[in-house]
Structures are given as C-alpha cells and as structure tokens.
Design a protein around this motif. Structure first.
Motif, PDB file in Angstrom:
ATOM      1  N   ASP A   1     -25.906 -28.404  15.807  1.00 60.27           N
ATOM      2  CA  ASP A   1     -25.497 -27.446  16.843  1.00 60.27           C
ATOM      3  C   ASP A   1     -24.494 -26.437  16.312  1.00 60.27           C
ATOM      4  OD1 ASP A   1     -27.073 -28.839  18.659  1.00 60.27           O
ATOM      5  OD2 ASP A   1     -25.428 -30.184  19.224  1.00 60.27           O
ATOM      6  N   LEU A   2     -23.967 -26.670  15.108  1.00 62.65           N
ATOM      7  CA  LEU A   2     -22.935 -25.795  14.559  1.00 62.65           C
ATOM      8  C   LEU A   2     -23.478 -24.806  13.547  1.00 62.65           C
ATOM      9  CD1 LEU A   2     -20.123 -28.479  13.948  1.00 62.65           C
ATOM     10  CD2 LEU A   2     -20.506 -27.058  15.977  1.00 62.65           C
ATOM     11  N   PHE A   3     -24.777 -24.895  13.233  1.00 56.74           N
ATOM     12  CA  PHE A   3     -25.342 -24.002  12.227  1.00 56.74           C
ATOM     13  C   PHE A   3     -25.481 -22.593  12.812  1.00 56.74           C
ATOM     14  CE2 PHE A   3     -27.822 -27.866  10.448  1.00 56.74           C
ATOM     15  CZ  PHE A   3     -26.638 -28.360   9.892  1.00 56.74           C
ATOM     16  N   PRO A   4     -24.849 -21.580  12.209  1.00 62.83           N
ATOM     17  CA  PRO A   4     -25.005 -20.204  12.720  1.00 62.83           C
ATOM     18  C   PRO A   4     -26.411 -19.659  12.454  1.00 62.83           C
ATOM     19  CG  PRO A   4     -23.737 -20.209  10.685  1.00 62.83           C
ATOM     20  CD  PRO A   4     -23.932 -21.640  11.054  1.00 62.83           C
ATOM     21  N   ASN A   5     -26.830 -18.721  13.298  1.00 65.91           N
ATOM     22  CA  ASN A   5     -28.152 -18.107  13.159  1.00 65.91           C
ATOM     23  C   ASN A   5     -28.050 -16.973  12.143  1.00 65.91           C
ATOM     24  OD1 ASN A   5     -30.657 -16.996  13.366  1.00 65.91           O
ATOM     25  ND2 ASN A   5     -30.597 -16.626  15.565  1.00 65.91           N
ATOM     26  N   ARG A   6     -28.639 -17.183  10.987  1.00 61.82           N
ATOM     27  CA  ARG A   6     -28.610 -16.163   9.936  1.00 61.82           C
ATOM     28  C   ARG A   6     -30.019 -15.663   9.609  1.00 61.82           C
ATOM     29  NH1 ARG A   6     -23.480 -17.093   7.679  1.00 61.82           N
ATOM     30  NH2 ARG A   6     -22.180 -17.073   9.517  1.00 61.82           N
ATOM     31  N   LYS A   7     -30.922 -15.738  10.604  1.00 57.96           N
ATOM     32  CA  LYS A   7     -32.271 -15.236  10.374  1.00 57.96           C
ATOM     33  C   LYS A   7     -32.240 -13.733  10.142  1.00 57.96           C
ATOM     34  CE  LYS A   7     -34.327 -18.761  13.366  1.00 57.96           C
ATOM     35  NZ  LYS A   7     -35.097 -19.015  14.606  1.00 57.96           N
ATOM     36  N   LEU A   8     -33.146 -13.238   9.326  1.00 59.09           N
ATOM     37  CA  LEU A   8     -33.211 -11.808   9.011  1.00 59.09           C
ATOM     38  C   LEU A   8     -34.477 -11.183   9.618  1.00 59.09           C
ATOM     39  CD1 LEU A   8     -32.106 -11.684   5.245  1.00 59.09           C
ATOM     40  CD2 LEU A   8     -30.746 -11.195   7.291  1.00 59.09           C
TER      41      LEU A   8
ATOM     42  N   ARG B   1     -19.865 -15.957   4.711  1.00 58.06           N
ATOM     43  CA  ARG B   1     -19.458 -16.717   5.897  1.00 58.06           C
ATOM     44  C   ARG B   1     -20.366 -17.938   6.109  1.00 58.06           C
ATOM     45  NH1 ARG B   1     -19.269 -12.626  10.685  1.00 58.06           N
ATOM     46  NH2 ARG B   1     -21.246 -12.033   9.730  1.00 58.06           N
ATOM     47  N   VAL B   2     -20.536 -18.694   5.010  1.00 52.12           N
ATOM     48  CA  VAL B   2     -21.358 -19.904   5.050  1.00 52.12           C
ATOM     49  C   VAL B   2     -20.426 -21.109   5.181  1.00 52.12           C
ATOM     50  CG1 VAL B   2     -23.015 -21.343   3.805  1.00 52.12           C
ATOM     51  CG2 VAL B   2     -23.150 -18.841   3.642  1.00 52.12           C
ATOM     52  N   PRO B   3     -20.466 -21.814   6.282  1.00 52.50           N
ATOM     53  CA  PRO B   3     -19.594 -22.982   6.434  1.00 52.50           C
ATOM     54  C   PRO B   3     -20.138 -24.180   5.652  1.00 52.50           C
ATOM     55  CG  PRO B   3     -20.941 -22.733   8.388  1.00 52.50           C
ATOM     56  CD  PRO B   3     -21.265 -21.549   7.515  1.00 52.50           C
ATOM     57  N   VAL B   4     -19.224 -24.971   5.114  1.00 53.65           N
ATOM     58  CA  VAL B   4     -19.585 -26.226   4.458  1.00 53.65           C
ATOM     59  C   VAL B   4     -19.134 -27.362   5.369  1.00 53.65           C
ATOM     60  CG1 VAL B   4     -19.263 -27.713   2.450  1.00 53.65           C
ATOM     61  CG2 VAL B   4     -19.408 -25.227   2.155  1.00 53.65           C
TER      62      VAL B   4
ATOM     63  N   GLU C   1     -37.352 -13.624   8.513  1.00 55.74           N
ATOM     64  CA  GLU C   1     -37.142 -14.569   7.405  1.00 55.74           C
ATOM     65  C   GLU C   1     -36.207 -15.683   7.861  1.00 55.74           C
ATOM     66  OE1 GLU C   1     -35.595 -14.749   2.752  1.00 55.74           O
ATOM     67  OE2 GLU C   1     -35.620 -12.845   3.863  1.00 55.74           O
ATOM     68  N   ARG C   2     -36.675 -16.924   7.723  1.00 50.97           N
ATOM     69  CA  ARG C   2     -35.874 -18.065   8.145  1.00 50.97           C
ATOM     70  C   ARG C   2     -34.589 -18.187   7.330  1.00 50.97           C
ATOM     71  NH1 ARG C   2     -39.651 -23.374   9.057  1.00 50.97           N
ATOM     72  NH2 ARG C   2     -40.942 -22.600  10.797  1.00 50.97           N
ATOM     73  N   ASP C   3     -33.553 -18.659   7.981  1.00 52.04           N
ATOM     74  CA  ASP C   3     -32.342 -18.960   7.238  1.00 52.04           C
ATOM     75  C   ASP C   3     -32.422 -20.378   6.675  1.00 52.04           C
ATOM     76  OD1 ASP C   3     -32.243 -20.105   9.698  1.00 52.04           O
ATOM     77  OD2 ASP C   3     -30.180 -19.561  10.153  1.00 52.04           O
ATOM     78  N   TRP C   4     -31.605 -20.649   5.637  1.00 53.61           N
ATOM     79  CA  TRP C   4     -31.662 -21.909   4.906  1.00 53.61           C
ATOM     80  C   TRP C   4     -30.481 -22.791   5.277  1.00 53.61           C
ATOM     81  CZ3 TRP C   4     -33.750 -22.395  -0.665  1.00 53.61           C
ATOM     82  CH2 TRP C   4     -35.010 -21.785  -0.757  1.00 53.61           C
ATOM     83  N   VAL C   5     -30.731 -24.091   5.272  1.00 51.12           N
ATOM     84  CA  VAL C   5     -29.682 -25.099   5.397  1.00 51.12           C
ATOM     85  C   VAL C   5     -29.811 -26.030   4.190  1.00 51.12           C
ATOM     86  CG1 VAL C   5     -28.744 -27.018   6.738  1.00 51.12           C
ATOM     87  CG2 VAL C   5     -29.627 -24.990   7.913  1.00 51.12           C
ATOM     88  N   LEU C   6     -28.756 -26.114   3.391  1.00 51.85           N
ATOM     89  CA  LEU C   6     -28.742 -26.989   2.221  1.00 51.85           C
ATOM     90  C   LEU C   6     -28.051 -28.304   2.588  1.00 51.85           C
ATOM     91  CD1 LEU C   6     -27.666 -24.459  -0.566  1.00 51.85           C
ATOM     92  CD2 LEU C   6     -29.990 -25.191   0.027  1.00 51.85           C
ATOM     93  N   VAL C   7     -28.730 -29.409   2.360  1.00 49.98           N
ATOM     94  CA  VAL C   7     -28.155 -30.733   2.629  1.00 49.98           C
ATOM     95  C   VAL C   7     -28.078 -31.491   1.302  1.00 49.98           C
ATOM     96  CG1 VAL C   7     -28.282 -32.841   3.987  1.00 49.98           C
ATOM     97  CG2 VAL C   7     -29.215 -30.701   4.910  1.00 49.98           C
TER      98      VAL C   7
ATOM     99  N   ALA D   1     -30.531 -21.182  -3.489  1.00 53.50           N
ATOM    100  CA  ALA D   1     -30.595 -20.344  -2.285  1.00 53.50           C
ATOM    101  C   ALA D   1     -30.179 -18.906  -2.566  1.00 53.50           C
ATOM    102  CB  ALA D   1     -29.697 -20.935  -1.204  1.00 53.50           C
ATOM    103  N   ALA D   2     -30.239 -18.488  -3.810  1.00 54.11           N
ATOM    104  CA  ALA D   2     -29.868 -17.110  -4.146  1.00 54.11           C
ATOM    105  C   ALA D   2     -30.802 -16.131  -3.441  1.00 54.11           C
ATOM    106  CB  ALA D   2     -29.931 -16.912  -5.663  1.00 54.11           C
ATOM    107  N   ALA D   3     -30.225 -15.060  -2.894  1.00 57.29           N
ATOM    108  CA  ALA D   3     -30.961 -13.993  -2.187  1.00 57.29           C
ATOM    109  C   ALA D   3     -31.659 -14.508  -0.935  1.00 57.29           C
ATOM    110  CB  ALA D   3     -31.966 -13.317  -3.114  1.00 57.29           C
ATOM    111  N   ARG D   4     -31.237 -15.656  -0.449  1.00 57.17           N
ATOM    112  CA  ARG D   4     -31.780 -16.187   0.797  1.00 57.17           C
ATOM    113  C   ARG D   4     -30.718 -16.133   1.882  1.00 57.17           C
ATOM    114  NH1 ARG D   4     -37.333 -16.831   0.170  1.00 57.17           N
ATOM    115  NH2 ARG D   4     -37.777 -17.785  -1.858  1.00 57.17           N
ATOM    116  N   PRO D   5     -31.132 -15.968   3.130  1.00 59.66           N
ATOM    117  CA  PRO D   5     -30.135 -16.040   4.214  1.00 59.66           C
ATOM    118  C   PRO D   5     -29.694 -17.497   4.396  1.00 59.66           C
ATOM    119  CG  PRO D   5     -32.339 -15.772   5.120  1.00 59.66           C
ATOM    120  CD  PRO D   5     -32.477 -15.643   3.639  1.00 59.66           C
ATOM    121  N   LEU D   6     -28.453 -17.781   4.062  1.00 59.55           N
ATOM    122  CA  LEU D   6     -27.947 -19.151   4.056  1.00 59.55           C
ATOM    123  C   LEU D   6     -27.115 -19.379   5.309  1.00 59.55           C
ATOM    124  CD1 LEU D   6     -27.796 -21.788   2.497  1.00 59.55           C
ATOM    125  CD2 LEU D   6     -25.829 -20.878   1.238  1.00 59.55           C
ATOM    126  N   SER D   7     -27.510 -20.389   6.084  1.00 60.58           N
ATOM    127  CA  SER D   7     -26.810 -20.689   7.320  1.00 60.58           C
ATOM    128  C   SER D   7     -25.624 -21.618   7.084  1.00 60.58           C
ATOM    129  CB  SER D   7     -27.766 -21.316   8.330  1.00 60.58           C
ATOM    130  OG  SER D   7     -27.059 -21.792   9.457  1.00 60.58           O
TER     131      SER D   7
END
Length: 776
Positions: free
Chosen positions: A732-739, A213-216, A87-93, A181-187
């Motif tokens: 380059d700073l987005f952590p890998n939160r794939k499930l 541990r989701v950085p903003v 499952e892909r992780d999400w990036v919110l912009v 992004a509820a219940a989603r892997p958020l990067s």
C-alpha cells in the motif's frame, strides 16, 4: 492504388488519427514566401521568351508548381499517427540468502526459538497474495542476495533455495539490483534481511534513490535484541602423548554477539566410544579464560577426540560448538637423563622417584669437576652422550646444580640442538653453587627462561610458600589435588603447617624474564606477602625448558608422603617429554600454522628433515600439494581445488624448508609433501596436515542482527521498516511511477512513386510546352 502511389505499409490514408505532417516543418510565413518566390521566379523566367502571353503564363505556372513541389519534398512530407502506451513501474524485492538465515534467534510466541529462515518463509507466505496482486499492474522483480544479487524463480510461488551464502554484501547487492532497473520507472525497493552486512550502500546508489524519490522499505528479520552465541575459537592439544599420562587439552572459547548470561559446559569426548573424558563448567564471567581439560588415556594407539561447548540454554549456532582433533598415544616409558653435581636432598628424592616410577626409564649421573661420574638408574651409560644419536635416546634431560664445564662444548651444542630440533625437554633445578649463575655464557644459556639481570642465584631473604599460576593450569601441570576444580590444595598455601614452607629459593626479577617465558608458580613471602616467580617455562625451537628456582620440593613429603611430591614432578617431566614423541623415530616433521585459517591470509608451511640420510640428499626445494576436500554443505566457491606450492630451503638451517600459502577458498584443505625423495617417509608416517579455512566475513562469526542499519537506510530514502508479520502492508506504500509514453508511427511521402510521377509530369509538361510555344 493510393497506397501504392504513397508507398504505405502500416498506415492508411484517411484512417482515424492519421495526419499529414513534415519531418522538417516550416512556419506559415515561410511557406508564403516560398509560394510567392516560386511564382515570381517562374514568371520572371518567361518574361523575355517569345510566344503568346497565355502560353508563357501556362509554362510559368508549371515551373512555379515544380518549384513549390520540390520545396514540399525537401520539407519531408509524411503520414503520421501518435500512439499512447503506459510503461509499468518496477518494484525490486531483495531477499537475504546468506547463512545467517539459519540462526535460530526468533522467539516464536513464547515457544522455542526458530530460525530466521523459518521467519522469512512465514512472512513470504502471508505476503505473497498481496505481492501477487500488485504484479498485475507492476513489474515485481524478485532477487536473492548474499555477496551479490541473483534471480529467484517466481511463478505461482517463490523458490528461495538454501541459505548458504558465506557473506552478506548489502551495498553490492543493491548496486546490482539498481543496475537491473536502469532507465526503468522504479517505484520502490524492498529489503527482506536481518541487516547484517560487510558493506554499506554506496553514495551513487543513495544519490539515485534520493534523486528519483525511490523509497527503500525493509522487513527486519531476526531478533531485534542481540542474542549471544558461544563458539570454540581454538583447541590446543598435543600431537602425541604417553599412554597413562595426563594429557592436557586447552580450549579457548569465543563469545559472538552479545555477551551470554548462561554457564557453559566444556567437554572432552572420545569420538570412538562417545564417552565424556573430562568436563568443566564455565560461568559467564569466566568465558574469556582458557579452559584446560585433562584425561589419562591408558591404551596406546591413534585417538580421535573432540571438544564440545554446551551452553545451559539455547545456542544460536551449533556448528561452531565442536572441534575434532586426533593424537597419537604412545605406550613406552619416558626416557630421562638426570645430571647433578653433588648429593642433596632434592637430588636424592628425585632420583628415587625416577627409579620408582614405572612409566619412566632414567639414568642418573653425579658428575665431578674432573668429569668423573657415578651412575644410578634403569639405563646404563658407558659414557656421557657424545653425539646427536646418543642424545636422541633421551626425551628429557634434567640439569641440577652442576658446573657446565663437566660437559664439552660439543656436548652442550648437541644438547641444545636436541631440544631445538628433536623436541626434547630440558629441566633446570637451581642450586647455590652453579645453576644458573655459571650457565649464562654457555651454549645452553639461551635455554634459561630469564637473562642474567633476572636471576644470578641470589637467595630469597624470607621463607615462602609456593602457589601455581593460570599458565600452570593451562599446561596441565602443578595439579597436586585430586579435585579437578581445586587443583592446588589450600593447605599448601598455609605456612603454619611447617612442611609447606620453603627456606631456600632464588630471587628472580620479573623484569628479567624473557618475553616468551611463562611463569608456572610464584613464591609468596610469609613475611611481606611479596610474590616472585619460582617456576618458569619457555618454548625453545621444537622443545621446551623448565626452570625450578628451589631445591626444597622434598619438604612436601612431610605432609602427604610421596603423593604431593610425585604429583609435582611426574606431570612436569611428562610435559617436557611430550614434544619429543611427535618427532621420535620420524624421518621428517611437516607442520602448517595456523591449522584454522582465513581465506587469502598466509598459512606458514614448514618441513624439517630429521633423518640424516634425507639431509644428505636433500633438494633445494620441496613441492607440497594442497587439496580441498569436498564436504556436504560446502558453499560453491569455484576456483581450483588442488594447489601446488614450493618450499624453499632455509638459509640458516639446511634441514628446514619454508613457505607461505594463501588459501584461495574456504573449506577443509589437506597438505602433503609431494617429492619423490620423501615419498617413502611420507607414506610410512602418514605425513599430512589438515587446514580448516573460512571466509574473513563468515556469516556465523557475527550472528546478531543490525536493524539500526536498516532503519537508517529507510529513513534516508523515505521508506519504512516493518516486522515480518506486516510485510504485506508494504504494497500500500508503493508510489505510482507508471509512465504515459507517446510514440509516433510515420511513413515518408517524399520518396514515394507519386512524388516521382508528379516531378516527371511537371518537368515533361513544361518541356513539351516550351517546344510547342517555340514553333507557334
């Protein structure tokens, strides 16, 4: 045949990865006990049955097999296969789409300043390839936000739309984005904004970000250093003025953001011709002071003017630098009634001035204690005004040093109401005999700008010179010089001239001045230097009163003949008569206060009937229709564009109707009385009020950025703040939160045809065997 017997749909028996299992698996020792128990129970059940040993043994085996089969079916046999997926992780912009993006505070490589929107567009253009690349492996969700979050169209490019949000609520927008992004892997969360917001991130949002541990990360738009902006807070101009009269327009400037370090030119402009009617240059240290612009309009009619504030350098928001207004210029003489008690120098010279001034029609009365009078002037009176209609013939009434008992109580009450309701002006000229000492206990005592403790006619001990205050400049009076930058000639402050020194004046205690009164001029003792009020003004109802605590203005004639004397009295009298213009000849007056309002904050609507025919048939309540005028560039706010409110009759004054209205949406609203009884008067007089409504957190009221808030949010969540040029580096700073997701596909076997066949076969075989054994 096997697939039919096992009732298989998606799985194949014997296929790779397919295995036999149980929905309710049992350990090995449990199965051993089941087998032993089934054999024991089956063998025991046939020990006493007659027949051959081999026959009974066979039946016992059949029964044990049936019991074991039932146990297997109860355990839920199934065929299963485990599938593995990612499952892909999400990036919110989140991209700021508020009106603050239109502020040009970004220094572009030493060139002219550009808007934050231009800076944003350039940053997205440079970072788009990097975000497009990570979209192959991650789910990138693009959201715009102002007072809330909303989807942005993203395909080959990003469609931002116009930045027209009237408020920025970063906290609310972040909550809505996290809900998406509820219940989603958020990067990661990326904020592209200037940081200015009416709220802060909520505790629940911060808890989730820290827990997961989701950085903003933030892309800080706009200038990091506060850049000031000049705006016009309000414009105070008369609704009507006399043609040929100096009309004052008072301007209140506002500094938004950092204090500007540049001068500002404030201009009064005729919208019809584009001509600059007057202008003042305001230095940075004087921006908090009111600026008074004046113009002497010669032509009568409806005029459309505007005030413009033009800084010397760049200005952030051009839309708040101009205010338009209209006024009616009336070409008729000002009508003045001058009442005094005995001849004196001030009375003689002022009387002659009124007779000489072409723009004034006057009637001067010298009243004796027995109510006999002598008359001089342009207007012939057969008797003293004795009714409200008689008083309406005069815009200004001047009361000199005269006893109050020369007027009947009814006349005093009529004069008071004439000032309060018709907007007439009352000018007091103090004297040694009666004014003000004998007037405090009369019906006009409330129109004195001080109480009995403030002044009782006591004479000032020392000679003095007069000098105006800032309130005089604000009202556009006491400008005796031709130089607009120096309205009070310095020679008037010099007692050595002799003619600028006054020897009679009344002592006024500042502690006794009424709270609503303004001091127009002060007397400065030439002996001690002490200052005391010598000229005061006060609003009273719809009109105004002025008190002059000396009768020696005639001394100015010795210095500059009639010039200084005329410049002192004529503008002062005209100021008093200006309010009556907006009411003269009108059937009603309708006002909205303030005319520049805030959403959901009260606006006072007041309607006053002036025509007796309307008062006689006046209803208990009057309906007013308010309509929002659609204008280009208005934000889409929804809600009603037409509102009806009801004005209730005032219990203290049956001519007045009042109510409060709370604007539901920003924009320009028009208010108009909508009652059948008033339809003719409203149509003939064009009775309409214009109200400009803005949001309480209007973006352009706070133009400076708030990069500190972005830095605090990033630090608290483990993110970073970068410049727009470095936005691409965030990928380059987005952590890998794939499930890695394991999913099992299974098909049950306990309810298949094979299970039913086996049960029937075993039961039938045992039954047939029992029958055969019985007959052997």
């Amino acid at each position: 045949m096997i697939e039919w017997l096992l009732d298989l749909d998606t799985l194949q028996f014997g296929a790779e990865g397919v295995r036999l299992g149980f929905e309710r698996p049992l350990p090995g020792w449990a199965w051993l006990m089941i087998v032993v128990g089934a054999i024991a129970l089956a063998g025991w059940s046939y020990t006493k049955m007659t027949g051959s040993r081999s026959g009974r043994g066979t039946l016992a085996v059949l029964r044990a097999a049936l019991l074991i089969l039932l146990a297997v079916l109860i355990a839920g046999p199934k065929l299963a296969r485990v599938d593995e997926s990612v499952e892909r992780d999400w990036v919110l912009v989140l991209v700021d789409r508020s009106a603050s993006m239109t502020i040009p505070d970004v220094q572009n490589n030493g060139g002219p300043r550009v808007t934050r929107e231009a800076q944003l567009s350039e940053a997205l253009r440079d970072a788009w390839p990097a975000f497009k690349e990570i979209a192959n492996e991650r789910t990138v969700v693009w959201l715009g936000f102002d007072s809330g979050a909303f989807d942005l169209e993203s395909g080959q490019s990003l469609r931002l739309g116009e930045p027209d949000g009237q408020a920025t609520a970063l906290g609310a927008a972040l909550d809505q984005a996290l809900a998406r992004a509820a219940a989603r892997p958020l990067s990661s969360v990326v904020l592209i904004t200037d940081g200015r917001s009416v709220d802060s991130p909520t505790r629940s949002a911060l808890r989730r970000l820290r827990a997961e541990r989701v950085p903003v990360h933030a892309v800080a738009l706009g200038s990091p250093d506060p850049v000031g902006d000049i705006a016009i807070r309000s414009v105070d101009a008369p609704r009507a003025a006399f043609a040929g009269d100096v009309t004052p327009v008072r301007v209140d400037l506002d500094t938004l953001g950092a204090a500007p370090d540049q001068p500002v030119t404030v201009r009064l402009v005729d919208n019809a011709t584009g001509l600059v009617l007057d202008e003042r240059r305001v230095e940075p240290g004087d921006l908090d002071d009111l600026v008074t612009l004046t113009h002497k309009a010669e032509r009568a009619g409806d005029a459309s003017w505007s005030v413009e504030a033009i800084p010397d350098g760049a200005d952030l928001v051009a839309d708040n630098n101009r205010v338009d207004f209209s006024l009616e210029l009336v070409d008729r003489p000002l009508r003045v009634l001058y009442i005094d008690g005995y001849p004196r120098w001030e009375q003689r010279f002022l009387r002659n001035l009124l007779l000489r001034e072409a723009s004034i029609l006057s009637s001067g009365l010298m009243l004796a204690a027995d109510r006999r009078y002598t008359q001089e002037g342009d207007i012939e009176l057969t008797t003293l005004p004795g009714s409200p209609e008689d008083w309406e013939e005069f815009d200004v009434v001047i009361i000199g040093d005269v006893r109050p008992d020369v007027l009947r109580i009814e006349q005093l009450e009529q004069l008071r109401d004439h000032v309060a309701t018709r907007g007439a002006g009352l000018l007091w000229i103090g004297g040694e005999a009666s004014t003000p000492s004998r007037w405090f206990d009369t019906e006009l005592g409330d129109l004195l700008p001080f109480n009995r403790n403030g002044a009782d006619g006591t004479r000032l001990i020392d000679p003095f010179v007069m000098s105006p205050t800032a309130d005089a400049d604000r009202l556009g009076v006491l400008r005796l010089s031709e130089d607009p930058t120096d309205p009070w000639p310095s020679v008037l402050d010099d007692p050595s001239t002799g003619w600028s020194t006054f020897y009679y004046g009344q002592a006024i205690d500042p502690e006794g001045v009424k709270p609503t009164a303004d001091v127009l001029a002060e007397a400065t003792s030439i002996v001690t230097g002490d200052r005391t009020p010598i000229a005061l003004t006060m609003r009273y109802g719809a009109g105004r009163s002025v008190y002059i605590a000396t009768d020696e203005l005639w001394r100015y004639r010795y210095g500059r003949a009639e010039v200084l004397y005329e410049r002192f009295w004529v503008p002062l009298i005209r100021m008093l008569g200006r309010e009556s213009l907006s009411r003269s000849g009108r059937a009603l007056v309708f006002e909205a206060t303030p005319t520049r309002a805030i959403v959901e904050r009260p606006v006072r609507l007041r309607l006053e009937l002036l025509d007796q025919s309307l008062i006689d048939v006046a209803p208990r309540e009057i309906r007013v229709t308010l309509e929002r005028v659609e204008q280009a560039g208005d934000p889409v706010t929804g809600g009603a564009t037409t509102v009806e409110v009801t004005l209730k009759r005032d219990a203290d004054d049956p001519r007045v109707y009042l109510t409060s209205w709370q604007p539901p949406a920003p924009g320009v609203w028009t208010a108009r009385p909508d009652d059948p009884l008033l339809a003719s008067a409203v149509s003939e007089e064009g009775v309409t009020e214009r109200i400009e409504v803005s949001l309480p957190q209007d973006e352009l009221r706070r133009p400076e950025t708030d990069h500190h808030a972005l830095a605090a949010l990033a630090s608290e969540t483990g993110g970073v703040v970068v410049t727009p040029a470095a936005a691409a580096s965030l990928t380059d700073l987005f952590p890998n939160r794939k499930l890695r997701v394991l999913s099992e596909r299974a098909e049950s076997l306990w309810d298949t045809p094979l299970a039913m066949i086996l049960i029937l076969l075993l039961v039938t075989s045992e039954w047939v065997g029992r029958r055969l054994l019985k007959f052997v």
